[in-house]
Design an enzyme around this catalytic site. Sequence first.
Site, PDB file in Angstrom:
ATOM      1  N   GLU A 125     -19.202  -6.080  10.259  1.00  0.00           N
ATOM      2  CA  GLU A 125     -20.183  -5.342  11.064  1.00  0.00           C
ATOM      3  C   GLU A 125     -21.203  -6.259  11.728  1.00  0.00           C
ATOM      4  O   GLU A 125     -21.601  -6.023  12.879  1.00  0.00           O
ATOM      5  CB  GLU A 125     -20.895  -4.305  10.181  1.00  0.00           C
ATOM      6  CG  GLU A 125     -20.005  -3.181   9.689  1.00  0.00           C
ATOM      7  CD  GLU A 125     -19.220  -3.524   8.434  1.00  0.00           C
ATOM      8  OE1 GLU A 125     -18.425  -2.673   7.969  1.00  0.00           O
ATOM      9  OE2 GLU A 125     -19.401  -4.656   7.904  1.00  0.00           O
TER      10      GLU A 125
ATOM     11  N   LYS B 152       0.848  -1.183   0.000  1.00  0.00           N
ATOM     12  CA  LYS B 152       0.000   0.000   0.000  1.00  0.00           C
ATOM     13  C   LYS B 152       0.892   1.244   0.000  1.00  0.00           C
ATOM     14  O   LYS B 152       1.832   1.339   0.783  1.00  0.00           O
ATOM     15  CB  LYS B 152      -0.909  -0.014   1.227  1.00  0.00           C
ATOM     16  CG  LYS B 152      -2.133   0.879   1.115  1.00  0.00           C
ATOM     17  CD  LYS B 152      -3.126   0.591   2.226  1.00  0.00           C
ATOM     18  CE  LYS B 152      -4.395   1.405   2.041  1.00  0.00           C
ATOM     19  NZ  LYS B 152      -5.386   1.148   3.099  1.00  0.00           N
TER      20      LYS B 152
ATOM     21  N   ARG C  87     -25.331  -2.576   7.346  1.00  0.00           N
ATOM     22  CA  ARG C  87     -25.017  -3.954   6.966  1.00  0.00           C
ATOM     23  C   ARG C  87     -25.377  -4.940   8.077  1.00  0.00           C
ATOM     24  O   ARG C  87     -25.411  -6.146   7.854  1.00  0.00           O
ATOM     25  CB  ARG C  87     -23.536  -4.071   6.633  1.00  0.00           C
ATOM     26  CG  ARG C  87     -23.038  -2.975   5.725  1.00  0.00           C
ATOM     27  CD  ARG C  87     -21.612  -3.185   5.300  1.00  0.00           C
ATOM     28  NE  ARG C  87     -21.551  -4.134   4.202  1.00  0.00           N
ATOM     29  CZ  ARG C  87     -20.427  -4.668   3.744  1.00  0.00           C
ATOM     30  NH1 ARG C  87     -19.282  -4.376   4.318  1.00  0.00           N
ATOM     31  NH2 ARG C  87     -20.439  -5.500   2.739  1.00  0.00           N
TER      32      ARG C  87
END
Length: 651
Positions: free
Chosen positions: A376, A288, A404
């Site tokens: 979640e 990244k 969600r």
Amino acid sequence: MKENKSKLLDSINYPEDLRKLEISQLPEVCRELRQFIIDEVSCNPGHLGANLGVVELTVALHYIYQTPYDLLVWDVGHQAYGHKILTGRRNVFNTNRKYHGISGFPRRSESIYDTFGVGHSSTSISAALGMAVASQLNGQKDRKIVAVIGDGSMTGGMAFEGLNNAGINQSDLLVILNDNNMAIDPNVGGMSQYLLDITRSETYNKFKKDVWDGLGKIYGVGHKARKLMQRTENILKTIILKRSNMFEALGFRYFGPIDGHDVVYLTKVLHDMRRIPGPKLLHIITQKGKGFSPAEKNQTIWHAPGLFDKNTGLRIVEKEIVHHPKYQEVFGQTMVELATLNEKVVAITPAMSTGCSLNLMKKKFPNRTFDVGIAEQHAVTFSAGLATQGLIPYCNVYSTFMQRAYDQIIHDVALQNLHVVFCLDRGGLVGADGATHHGVFDLAYMRSIPNMTVAAPMDEIELRQMLYTFQAETYGPVSIRYPRGKGIHTKWEVPFEKIEVGKGRVIHEGNQLAFLTIGQVGNFALKAIEILEEEGFSIALYDMRFVKPLDEEILQKTFTNFEHIITIEDGAIEGGFGSAVIEWANEKGFNKNVTTLGIPDHFIDQGSLAELYKECKFDIPSICEKVRELLKENQQENTGYVHLTITGERD
């Protein structure tokens, strides 16, 4: 002015232009594309680290696959800048994430190359599988489908559901696992460790390299021998790593891990994999922030760094004469205080510990702060389990992501009346991330749930007091939502005081019209009152604090004394706070003019908060204009009983 050094990139408007190049030219394309992204994001803030990490993958995919006929699905989508630049949007990329500009995420209405609208994690495999099955049913058997998913998104349960179904279905689908061991914060959990074990096993990788190199030297049979090794590679992993390959167990052929920054080799691998039928997974290792040193060294900060100097790597932070803390800072520091006061307080977040400032509590109370990964649903039910044993879980989730886990909120928490405090960060409009990230539905979806208390503070001091109030064990489920960004106070660390549940407060007295507000928009209303008073208007303001239960004493007073009431919320009008007020008034038989200001019944795109508040007609000037309109146009007295009159900004 940006220096124009992108000679190859300037010749690429669409992927077919890219495919005209020699494979030896692809490293230069990657260099130019990476620099283009750095140049643009430095002056127009967006997601940097993730996009720099997939430059080579993006170029290789569009070089090998016949997009847009072949379909690419990007999980989450904050790594799709290179994809957008190569698919006809390079010349408008300066509008990325801006009002009426292009979206920061793939969006079907924006381009034929954006095959699926994304913004929340772990959806790519399911969507791609649907496309693969549909292609077969539509007779497009030569169409190739690719899902690109990060290791962070792979921690989400939906990704496993998609893998499980795809393996059984045996559709022609390629899943590319982009493994950088990062989401926004470092990844957690067994999946992350599993991928690290495969990637970093010195014994395995040395053995693989030695055998691979040796087979390549065997004249005439080296190529066939290497193919045989690939087929037996999973057996080697099982022996050396002492575990079986999970992806193979789910019905996928597993390839990798390979270097995701070697664009020439990656292109050759994708070329071979395009011809392999059935479900397959290619595991690539990337970094990244690749190619920009500051982003490589601090990947969390450079996920979305804001403005920065592309030459020095210094972030450009707006200087404040007076420091107004972010709501997130107030939340994080208050949680540390609550955990110090009450040993039963615990905190849970799904991969957002830095963004929501729970990293502060994690540092001081590591055994009572839980980052469960991008999961979640699990976060909510895990919190419910903690609550059954007498702990007081503060489950901190961005409002848009809490959607969600709606079933878990209802079934696992509210139905059992468990005391879980849902702290919904980024409530309301959030700006440049747009429709996928605006947290505008929570007031409406939370207030419909039995046993639920729904609250929203007007400022950061109220947030602090609400957090303190609900550490008591006598309450059921609670939702506290608060916005992204800065508050209004410089001194917010006041002594703790309990707030009476279901009670609002009088902010300003008046006699012509009343504002009923919930959350931070009460501050907009207060500013509007200051302007309107100079014009001779007399306006009352009530900060309701709670959508459920409503303060019936304030409502009774308001509907008795005022002909005109305006409700204001930074949430959906349909079913939200204004709807709750109207339902109450109708039930009590009041016949008054109620105007509801909030988020209209359509999805709101990206833009600055000022632009979006204006569009939704609850910025300060719009509030003032609505008051002038109501008080100047309707001076007649209503006679007789008629049904409640509602005039709402719903267009």
